[in-house]
Scaffold this active site. Structure first.
Site: not given
Ligand code: GLY
Ligand code: MN
Ligand code: MN
Length: 439
Positions: A41, A244, A261, A272, A351, A355, A362, A385, A389, A407, A409
């Site tokens: 709850d 992720h 990240d 981000d 990837h 975005h 996103h 970004e 990897y 990465r 970003e």
């Molecule tokens: N943190 C999600 C991305 O970089 O798209």
């Molecule tokens: Mn990110």
């Molecule tokens: Mn991102």
């Protein structure tokens, strides 16, 4: 919280723009988010639906906004949870209908249970209903039932909408172009998030746990009335190769890299940011070699970010630089062009390069127009970004590269003359990172 006079003006300007775009023949229905159960709850912390927040600023769950351009009795109508002494004692304050009018500038506001009886008159005589199908299934059914009912009675006079248009075609196009007030919030969200990353770099050392570093970041967000805009990723060593990874449970090891990240959300707008740095403050030769390739790819992508250039170009530029680097490092064999064409690069770069960014991490907005990536225009915000990897145990790759995941970003605003990096306050060259960590 109720909006300040400046925020009210801003919200009113967004509504006028939406109404101008949907025209007097149109009407839009925009529902608020609902609470979501976390355990039995108790609920997850409530977050307002971005479309609803963008247009109303109204912070409560379950509400419904109706926009009817040119309507004599009021264009902006809100349906809200009723005032309720008992529920407010347990769950928190409610504005109620009177508060929705007073504090949020609704022309009319009613208790939620009046929605069904009042909607027919709000829709009546309007040909086009703008509504996002599929996001709120219960609401979809209600709206469908009401439109159908209106069609039945329309034989006796009142006209029902003949067309239902996806609201996002109008609203998300607006959200894609950030207004000055939004840019200001995004700059602030980016600055605090950058400070959080710097704090993480200072706090990291062998033997600590990933969640301890996450705590540093979240504490910085908390101190600025911000929350994580998405699940923070704090991945040491080979955890960085899980895109992720959000468990954030492992111990940091001497000699490993740490990929973070994380971005904070301020008043509905999120940053981000990703940085990757050595747990012990010094890059090994292999880590440095891979890092320099990713950094060069990010720079190549950034050079493409200016008005008029296709928004597909940063990814092309980053992919090209990464692939050339993969060949030099001996991760791939062959000609970069051929490797890209046959998508061999995807083994280590799987990837996209960016975005849209805004209220949603996103963010909304179409990427392609007329079948091709749309050109950049001032006011758009995109992440950049690139990453590499190298999963542990990758056959054909020298063992010394195994488990390296990197990465980098940043968040980038397209301006009239080029771009502005909103997240530039976190170091990203090898030298600057090592210097910061040594201090
Ligand atoms: N943190 C999600 C991305 O970089 O798209
Ligand atoms: Mn990110
Ligand atoms: Mn991102």
């Amino acid at each position: 919280m109720k909006p300040t006079p400046a925020q009210r003006k801003e919200l009113a300007a967004r509504r006028s723009e939406l109404m101008r775009r949907i025209g007097k023949n149109g009407v839009a229905i925009v529902p608020a988010a609902h609470e979501v159960i976390r355990a039995r709850d108790t609920h997850y912390r409530f977050r307002q639906n971005s479309d609803f927040a963008y247009l109303t600023g109204f912070p409560e769950p379950e509400a419904i906004a109706v926009f009817a351009p040119g309507r004599g009795d009021g264009e902006f109508v809100l349906f809200v949870r009723p005032k309720d002494k008992v529920r407010e004692t347990w769950d928190g304050r409610r504005f109620g209908a009177a508060g929705a009018r007073r504090a949020f500038g609704a022309d009319q506001a009613y208790d939620l249970d009046e929605f069904e009886t009042r909607l027919p008159s709000l829709l009546s005589g309007r040909e086009v209903l703008h509504y996002t199908l599929g996001e709120f299934p219960e609401m979809d059914a209600r709206v469908a039932r009401l439109v159908r009912h209106l069609r039945e009675v329309s034989r006796r006079g009142a006209a029902a909408p003949t067309t239902i248009v996806a609201l996002e075609t109008t609203l998300h196009e607006m959200r894609l172009f950030k207004r000055p007030a939004e840019i200001e919030l995004m700059r602030k969200a980016a600055q605090v998030s950058a400070a959080a990353h710097v704090r993480a770099m200072r706090a990291a050392k062998p033997g600590k746990y990933e969640w301890q570093i996450a705590a540093e970041i979240h504490s910085e967000f908390d101190a600025h009335d911000m929350q994580p805009g998405y699940g923070s990723i704090v991945g040491g060593g080979e955890n960085a190769c899980i895109l992720h990874y959000v468990e954030n449970e492992a111990r940091l090891r001497d000699g490993d890299l740490l990929l973070i990240d994380a971005g904070g959300e301020l008043a509905g707008y999120t940053a981000d940011i990703t940085r990757t740095f050595p747990v012990n403050g010094r890059f090994s030769p292999e880590q440095k070699a891979v890092y320099e390739v990713v950094l060069a790819a990010q720079k190549a992508a950034l050079r493409q970010m200016k008005p008029g250039v296709s928004s597909g170009r940063p990814h092309e530029a980053a992919t090209r630089t990464l692939t050339e680097g993969m060949v030099e490092l001996g991760l791939l064999k062959g000609q970069p062009d051929a490797l890209i064409k046959s998508e061999k690069h995807r083994q280590f770069y799987m990837h996209g390069t960016g975005h849209w960014l805004g209220m949603d991490v996103h963010d909304v907005g179409r990427y392609r127009v007329d079948g091709k990536p749309r050109p950049f225009e001032p006011g758009m915000v995109m992440t950049v970004e690139p990453g590499l990897y190298i999963a542990p145990g990758t056959p054909g790759v020298s063992k010394r590269f195994w488990g390296i995941g990197i990465r980098i970003e940043d968040d980038v605003l397209i301006t009239r003359d080029g771009h502005e990096i909103l997240t530039g306050d976190v170091p990203k060259s090898v030298r600057d990172i090592e210097q910061l960590m040594a201090a």
